[in-house]
Design an enzyme around this catalytic site. Structure first.
Site: not given
Length: 618
Positions: A313, A465-467, A472
């Protein structure tokens, strides 16, 4: 323009990264060794990455039925990056690392992100190996992590599935013990995995001789059923090709098959794949099922995976910041050289039109127009501020690993609170910077004759991407600001208040200090108001506006702290770089920070507008 002066100021003048060399772990280093690393990475990015950025965008990866084909430029850039040693830069000497601070590694990697983000700098490979160095066995570290750090193998993270997306509770990939003696394999308890994983970056390619997949899967209970929720998830190493305990390839292909490539709006230089595990195409020992080795404890897979996810992240935030910076530099250069239009002047006679232009005078460069300057200053404030935030977080990583017990624990908790912002804020606002870069170019910005349209396309992925943004935001308001009795939020507030106290005594910043104090108080009251009823659905209904306001408050603090340090280094404030930072700070406080009122208003009211609307009314 060059990124280097900005990096040097943030690293050395603001974060005092050179002082890390006083710590035992980094005692072999100096400002000179740090500069040598930055010089090397800047050169590789300039010579191998930047010239290939358009090539990897237009020559997308394709599958010929046997293997994935990437342009030669990708192979050349990857080879140069591996040879630089940056994959293991922060690792111990005894495993081939340089024992560099993570702060320095993050700064050095920013050159690659700006030059060509989709060629990449091994973010997933190093993150994969770093996870194993914390949660893997000694044998797993020796065989898998070390070969990833050397660049001989690469790594992925396999979380999402076609039917589940980001909902990891619904992971359906199964892992069953591989025989009665499954626990006796020296590489770890051996399982057979079946299932499908989607959106796997670098899931298949020929850049390295092997690919190490880190896979989330569930082990069925005694009745053959999968445990619902995330508590049933375990983590496995699944190599593309089988290996022995010496790290040598055995010549046997694991039962992992490429089902297809996803064709993306941006990041086209990186393969993005759908992988099938255990479909029987490549049976191992005559049996279907991809061979995987358990990492950590059964049922603790998500706990282990968060080590890699949180690192990724910060990497995503850095990539977003640098794509924004690339667009800013391109549009600034264009604005300084593109003549168009004329400036308005005061009317000659009273009562005449207020807008008067001398059509006989020569055209001016567009940077002389107020609105173009607004767009450039917005980009500068977003992108340089975001880079400062990412480096601040990287500095916290070093503090967590090498500081005294109290400092390390404070850094850990501050990182918990800041990670959602480090990922989400640059991915939203540096994307906006890319949009403004297109606008500065006018119609030309919307063509492929200029690079800014690609920067926007590449950056649009980072909110996903990555949450995703929503994930978040829910993490921030639903968990991070509440954890440990809100101590992380209190630690952050204390750091902000220390900056405000310094700024209050500087005439140029006194008003900013007051505005930041009011913003911080408003965030605190909104946090309490959101949770006033104790109903998570009401509290989290407006989590994204909360995160936007929280992020803007954090960035205002970052800019104020950076501006203070800049004046300490240049008391007159006349150097162009200092003037630029002071201007960006003023812009952020005058144009951006006031936005938080509207965002927090719906949070404080627990406004139900979005949740109350009947589905058939959309």
């Amino acid at each position: 323009m060059s990124l280097r002066p900005t990096l040097d100021f943030l690293l050395y003048d603001w974060l005092d990264a050179a002082a890390l060399n006083e710590r035992e772990r980094f005692s072999d280093h100096s400002r000179e060794t740090f500069d040598a690393v930055l010089d090397t990475c800047e050169r590789i990015a300039r010579d191998k990455y930047a010239p290939s950025n358009r090539i990897v965008d237009t020559q997308e990866p394709h599958f010929d039925g046997e293997k994935v084909i990437l342009p030669q430029a990708t192979h050349d850039a990857h080879k140069a990056f591996v040879e630089s040693g940056m994959l293991s830069a922060a690792q111990d000497y005894d495993i081939g690392g340089m024992q560099l601070p993570y702060t320095l590694q993050a700064a050095a990697n920013s050159f690659f992100a700006m030059a060509s983000v989709s060629i990449g700098s091994g973010m997933l490979t190093s993150g994969n190996a770093n996870l194993l160095m914390v949660h893997g066995t000694a044998m797993q570290q020796e065989v898998f992590a070390r070969n990833e750090f050397s660049g001989r193998w690469s790594g992925t993270m396999c979380l999402s599935e076609p039917q589940a997306g980001s909902s990891l509770s619904d992971v359906a990939t199964r892992a069953v013990p591989d025989g009665v003696d499954f626990q006796s394999d020296p590489l770890g308890p051996r399982y057979r995995l079946t299932g499908n994983k989607m959106w796997i970056s670098s899931g298949d390619h020929e850049l390295t001789e092997n690919i190490v997949h880190i896979v989330l899967a569930k082990i069925p209970d005694a009745d053959g059923k999968l445990v619902p929720g995330t508590r049933g998830i375990s983590l496995f190493i699944v190599p593309k090709k089988m290996v022995d305990t010496g790290g040598a390839l055995t010549g046997v292909r694991n039962d992992v098959a490429l089902a297809g490539l996803n064709h993306k709006l941006g990041w086209r230089g990186t393969t993005n794949t759908l992988l099938n595990f255990g479909e029987g195409r490549f049976p191992v020992d005559g049996k279907a099922g991809a061979v995987g080795y358990l990492v950590g404890e059964v049922g603790k897979g998500l706990h282990c995976m968060f080590h890699m996810m949180n690192e990724a992240r910060i990497g995503v935030g850095t990539a977003a910041a640098m794509l924004g910076m690339a667009g800013y530099y391109a549009s600034l250069d264009y604005a300084k050289t593109r003549p168009q239009g004329r400036l308005v002047k005061k009317p000659a006679a009273e009562g005449a039109s207020a807008v008067v232009k001398d059509s006989a005078s020569p055209q001016v460069r567009i940077i002389e127009h107020a609105d173009v300057r607004r767009m450039l200053l917005a980009q500068k404030s977003y992108c340089e501020g975001a880079l400062a935030l990412e480096l601040y977080c990287a500095r916290l990583v070093d503090e967590q690993k090498t500081g005294d017990a109290q400092a390390a624990d404070d850094a850990r908790l501050l990182l918990e609170v800041l990670t959602p912002i480090a990922k989400s804020w640059p991915s939203e606002w540096c994307l906006e910077a890319n949009s403004l870069a297109i606008q500065v170019h006018g119609g030309y910005g919307y063509t492929r004759d200029f690079p800014v349209e690609q920067y926007w396309r590449d950056n649009r992925l980072n909110m996903i991407h990555e949450g995703t943004h929503g994930i978040q935001a829910a993490d921030l308001l639903g968990r991070k600001v509440l954890m440990e009795g809100g101590r992380g939020l209190q630690l952050l507030a204390a750091r902000m208040q220390a900056t405000m106290a310094r700024a209050a005594g500087v005439a140029a910043f006194a008003a900013h200090a007051q505005a930041l104090g009011e913003a911080l108080a408003r965030v605190g009251s909104a946090t309490k108001a959101a949770w006033a009823t104790g109903n998570p659905q009401e509290a989290l209904a407006n989590a994204v506006p909360y995160m936007q306001a929280f992020g803007h408050t954090v960035l205002a603090w970052i800019w104020l702290d950076v501006a203070l340090r800049s004046l300490e280094c240049d008391a007159a404030g006349t150097a162009p770089a200092t003037a630029g930072r002071l201007g960006a700070t003023a812009y952020f406080f005058n144009y951006e920070l006031p936005k938080i009122g509207a965002w927090l208003q719906v949070v404080e009211r627990r406004d139900p507008t979005c949740t109350a609307l009947p589905e058939d009314a959309f």
